[in-house]
Design a protein around this motif. Structure first.
Motif, mmCIF file in Angstrom:
data_model
loop_
_atom_site.group_PDB
_atom_site.id
_atom_site.type_symbol
_atom_site.label_atom_id
_atom_site.label_comp_id
_atom_site.label_asym_id
_atom_site.label_seq_id
_atom_site.Cartn_x
_atom_site.Cartn_y
_atom_site.Cartn_z
ATOM 1 N N SER A 154 -7.774 -7.966 -9.273
ATOM 2 C CA SER A 154 -7.456 -6.531 -9.189
ATOM 3 C C SER A 154 -6.208 -6.176 -10.002
ATOM 4 O O SER A 154 -5.921 -5.007 -10.215
ATOM 5 C CB SER A 154 -7.242 -6.116 -7.732
ATOM 6 O OG SER A 154 -8.398 -6.412 -6.977
ATOM 7 N N LYS A 165 2.327 -1.070 -5.527
ATOM 8 C CA LYS A 165 2.993 -0.536 -4.340
ATOM 9 C C LYS A 165 2.798 -1.510 -3.170
ATOM 10 O O LYS A 165 3.724 -1.821 -2.459
ATOM 11 C CB LYS A 165 2.372 0.810 -4.019
ATOM 12 C CG LYS A 165 3.109 1.614 -2.978
ATOM 13 C CD LYS A 165 2.548 3.019 -3.041
ATOM 14 C CE LYS A 165 3.058 3.941 -2.023
ATOM 15 N NZ LYS A 165 2.337 5.227 -2.141
ATOM 16 N N ARG A 166 1.571 -1.985 -3.029
ATOM 17 C CA ARG A 166 1.244 -2.754 -1.834
ATOM 18 C C ARG A 166 0.074 -3.691 -2.135
ATOM 19 O O ARG A 166 -0.815 -3.344 -2.912
ATOM 20 C CB ARG A 166 0.822 -1.750 -0.771
ATOM 21 C CG ARG A 166 0.723 -2.249 0.629
ATOM 22 C CD ARG A 166 0.748 -1.052 1.604
ATOM 23 N NE ARG A 166 -0.387 -0.158 1.420
ATOM 24 C CZ ARG A 166 -1.339 0.065 2.337
ATOM 25 N NH1 ARG A 166 -1.290 -0.544 3.497
ATOM 26 N NH2 ARG A 166 -2.330 0.904 2.105
ATOM 27 N N ILE A 168 -2.933 -5.564 -0.088
ATOM 28 C CA ILE A 168 -3.599 -5.541 1.218
ATOM 29 C C ILE A 168 -4.501 -6.766 1.306
ATOM 30 O O ILE A 168 -5.498 -6.880 0.585
ATOM 31 C CB ILE A 168 -4.422 -4.249 1.404
ATOM 32 C CG1 ILE A 168 -3.519 -3.028 1.181
ATOM 33 C CG2 ILE A 168 -5.054 -4.218 2.803
ATOM 34 C CD1 ILE A 168 -4.274 -1.749 0.894
ATOM 35 N N LEU A 245 -7.101 -6.247 -1.720
ATOM 36 C CA LEU A 245 -6.928 -5.007 -2.490
ATOM 37 C C LEU A 245 -5.497 -4.879 -2.989
ATOM 38 O O LEU A 245 -4.568 -5.414 -2.382
ATOM 39 C CB LEU A 245 -7.251 -3.780 -1.619
ATOM 40 C CG LEU A 245 -8.514 -3.821 -0.732
ATOM 41 C CD1 LEU A 245 -8.229 -4.454 0.626
ATOM 42 C CD2 LEU A 245 -9.089 -2.436 -0.536
ATOM 43 N N GLU A 247 -2.793 -1.800 -4.038
ATOM 44 C CA GLU A 247 -2.502 -0.366 -4.093
ATOM 45 C C GLU A 247 -1.401 -0.155 -5.127
ATOM 46 O O GLU A 247 -0.369 -0.818 -5.074
ATOM 47 C CB GLU A 247 -2.027 0.112 -2.721
ATOM 48 C CG GLU A 247 -1.742 1.596 -2.639
ATOM 49 C CD GLU A 247 -1.248 1.972 -1.248
ATOM 50 O OE1 GLU A 247 -2.036 2.483 -0.448
ATOM 51 O OE2 GLU A 247 -0.060 1.702 -0.951
ATOM 52 N N TYR A 248 -1.659 0.738 -6.058
ATOM 53 C CA TYR A 248 -0.698 1.004 -7.130
ATOM 54 C C TYR A 248 0.183 2.212 -6.787
ATOM 55 O O TYR A 248 -0.068 2.919 -5.798
ATOM 56 C CB TYR A 248 -1.449 1.240 -8.437
ATOM 57 C CG TYR A 248 -2.009 -0.054 -9.012
ATOM 58 C CD1 TYR A 248 -1.229 -0.858 -9.847
ATOM 59 C CD2 TYR A 248 -3.285 -0.491 -8.703
ATOM 60 C CE1 TYR A 248 -1.725 -2.048 -10.357
ATOM 61 C CE2 TYR A 248 -3.792 -1.682 -9.202
ATOM 62 C CZ TYR A 248 -2.999 -2.451 -10.033
ATOM 63 O OH TYR A 248 -3.476 -3.639 -10.534
ATOM 64 N N SER A 249 1.189 2.455 -7.653
ATOM 65 C CA SER A 249 2.161 3.524 -7.378
ATOM 66 C C SER A 249 1.521 4.909 -7.288
ATOM 67 O O SER A 249 2.059 5.802 -6.654
ATOM 68 C CB SER A 249 3.275 3.505 -8.423
ATOM 69 O OG SER A 249 2.713 3.380 -9.697
ATOM 70 N N ASN A 251 -1.203 5.487 -5.756
ATOM 71 C CA ASN A 251 -2.088 5.408 -4.581
ATOM 72 C C ASN A 251 -3.546 5.109 -4.927
ATOM 73 O O ASN A 251 -4.429 5.268 -4.090
ATOM 74 C CB ASN A 251 -2.016 6.653 -3.690
ATOM 75 C CG ASN A 251 -0.702 6.693 -2.939
ATOM 76 O OD1 ASN A 251 -0.024 5.667 -2.826
ATOM 77 N ND2 ASN A 251 -0.335 7.862 -2.437
ATOM 78 N N SER A 252 -3.794 4.707 -6.144
ATOM 79 C CA SER A 252 -5.119 4.201 -6.488
ATOM 80 C C SER A 252 -5.209 2.772 -5.939
ATOM 81 O O SER A 252 -4.244 2.008 -6.024
ATOM 82 C CB SER A 252 -5.265 4.193 -8.014
ATOM 83 O OG SER A 252 -6.536 3.727 -8.359
ATOM 84 N N VAL A 253 -6.348 2.442 -5.353
ATOM 85 C CA VAL A 253 -6.514 1.113 -4.767
ATOM 86 C C VAL A 253 -7.656 0.388 -5.481
ATOM 87 O O VAL A 253 -8.748 0.932 -5.614
ATOM 88 C CB VAL A 253 -6.824 1.206 -3.256
ATOM 89 C CG1 VAL A 253 -7.054 -0.180 -2.659
ATOM 90 C CG2 VAL A 253 -5.673 1.897 -2.522
#
Ligand code: NAD
Ligand code: MG
Length: 381
Positions: A154, A165-166, A168, A245, A247-249, A251-253
């Motif tokens: 990903s 960003k995150r 998951i 997954l 998560e980008y800055s 908020n697209s995952v």
């Protein structure tokens, strides 16, 4: 043909790695195992490696005699395993279970081989040492663990990791998901060994039941992707179809999906950045119908947060959590402690870990020995 060595070749990941390597036409340089003489003999005859090793010295002596006619040189002990790891293959796939994989990983890095890493305990116990050694040598560490492969996949096309960003991590929840504390206190080894979605070695199957596996994977993600522990979230996804997954800055995952089959992440680690046909069946979403996501119960499965706390503190805390878990997991498999005792022992040892930064491999190995001895003495009097 690319040259590959497989450490822990007789295990669940090791045998699947050899299956993939055969389909892709890799040349096998070295194979290693702990004590499985017959399985390693069969593999030597099929793959004709230059080197092979058994960690068990007596068993290695027996193997040496059995494969005298093959031209494969048989080595023994941990030094023999390390020599196999350092035989300058293009890629070394490490699927040894547990801390025993640490020195071989470092030996393979030292020899300049690319690392396909299934042996997550290596990164948990000595993430700092392993990642800095790889950086120094300019060696890539490619994830084999399905969640980390999903994250890695990903991240393809991500030019700047500060845009993450995150992360998951998905977790199946294991065989005991949904049980209450009372039910958990009575579960048996046979029940713990029945994983709902994956067929794996015994140690990781028990780690999945305690969810220590997800705690170890959280730490593994921190080292592999350079994120902070607070950027790694965990979600229960019972079907094991969404493998993890990012998560980008904005908020697209982005996620990677597929049927639960380790041959996809194994092959991707061995052929990266290329993709090839695989024997794994296609994902048919209509067949699954519904994919579900929910929060883990951190009180009933405390190992996740013990690991999170350990990597937040850094130093030798993650190594302590890992070693305590290896010892406790083994005692549970021997029927000497109950299921809930595992988390209790991991917590007690992690709290007591010495606050050391800038540790060496000897510090990690010594701590491992002390913790194992303390736990075995506590339980097996
Ligand atoms: P396994 O028990 O099936 O196989 C372990 C292998 O390591 C065997 O070949 C064994 O001979 C060797 N080994 C064991 N102790 C050793 C020692 N002291 N010295 C040298 N070799 C030794 O385990 P597995 O399920 O294949 O898992 C291997 C690693 O991959 C673990 O770190 C696990 O967490 C990770 N992993 C496994 C899976 C899976 O689907 N099985 C998925 C993700 C990650
Ligand atoms: Mg995994």
């Amino acid at each position: 043909m690319p040259k590959l060595s497989v450490l822990g070749s007789t295990g669940s990941i090791g045998t699947q790695a050899l299956e993939v390597s055969k389909l892709r036409g890799f040349e096998i340089c070295a194979l290693t195992a702990n004590s499985s003489v017959e399985a390693l003999e069969r593999q030597i005859r099929e793959y004709r490696p230059r080197l092979a090793a058994l960690a068990d010295e007596k068993k290695a002596a027996g193997l040496k005699i059995r494969v005298k006619d093959t031209g494969t040189r048989v080595l023994s002990g941990i030094d023999g395993v390390c020599e196999c790891a350092g035989c300058e293959a293009d890629t070394v796939l490490n699927s040894i279970v547990g801390m025993a994989g640490l020195r071989p990983t470092l030996a393979a890095i030292e020899a300049g081989s690319e690392i396909a890493l299934a042996n997550k305990e290596t990164l948990v116990a000595a993430g700092e040492l392993v990642t800095s050694a790889a950086k120094e040598k300019g060696v890539r560490i490619l994830p084999v663990d399905s969640e980390h492969s999903a994250i890695f996949q990903s991240l393809q096309g991500c030019a700047d990791h500060s845009e993450i960003k995150r992360i998951i991590l998905t977790a199946s929840g294991g065989p005991f998901f949904g049980m209450n504390g009372d039910e958990l206190s009575r579960v048996t080894l046979a029940q713990a060994l029945k994983h709902p979605n994956w067929s794996m070695g015994a140690k990781i199957t028990v780690d999945s039941a305690t969810m220590m596996n997800k705690g170890l994977e959280l730490i593994e993600a921190v080292w592999l992707f350079g994120v902070s522990p607070s950027q790694v979230d965990i979600v229960i996804h019972r079907q094991s179809v969404v493998h993890s997954l990012v998560e980008y800055s904005d908020n697209s995952v982005i996620a990677q999906l597929g049927v639960p089959d380790m041959r996809i992440p194994i092959q991707y680690a061995l052929t990266y950045p290329h993709r090839y046909p695989s024997p794994v069946r296609q994902l048919n979403l209509e067949e699954w119908g519904k994919l579900t996501f929910e929060s883990p119960d951190y009180d009933l499965f405390p190992c996740i947060n013990i690991c999170r706390g350990a990597i937040e503190k850094g130093g030798l805390y993650p190594a302590a959590a890992n070693s305590a878990n290896e010892a406790a997991n083994e005692l549970f498999r021997q029927g000497k402690i109950g299921f809930l005792d595992i988390a209790g022992l991991v917590e007690a040892e992690t709290e007591q870990a010495p606050a050391v930064s800038g540790y060496t491999i000897d510090d990690v190995l010594l701590l491992d020995e002390c913790i194992r001895r303390r736990i075995f003495n506590k339980v097996v009097r």
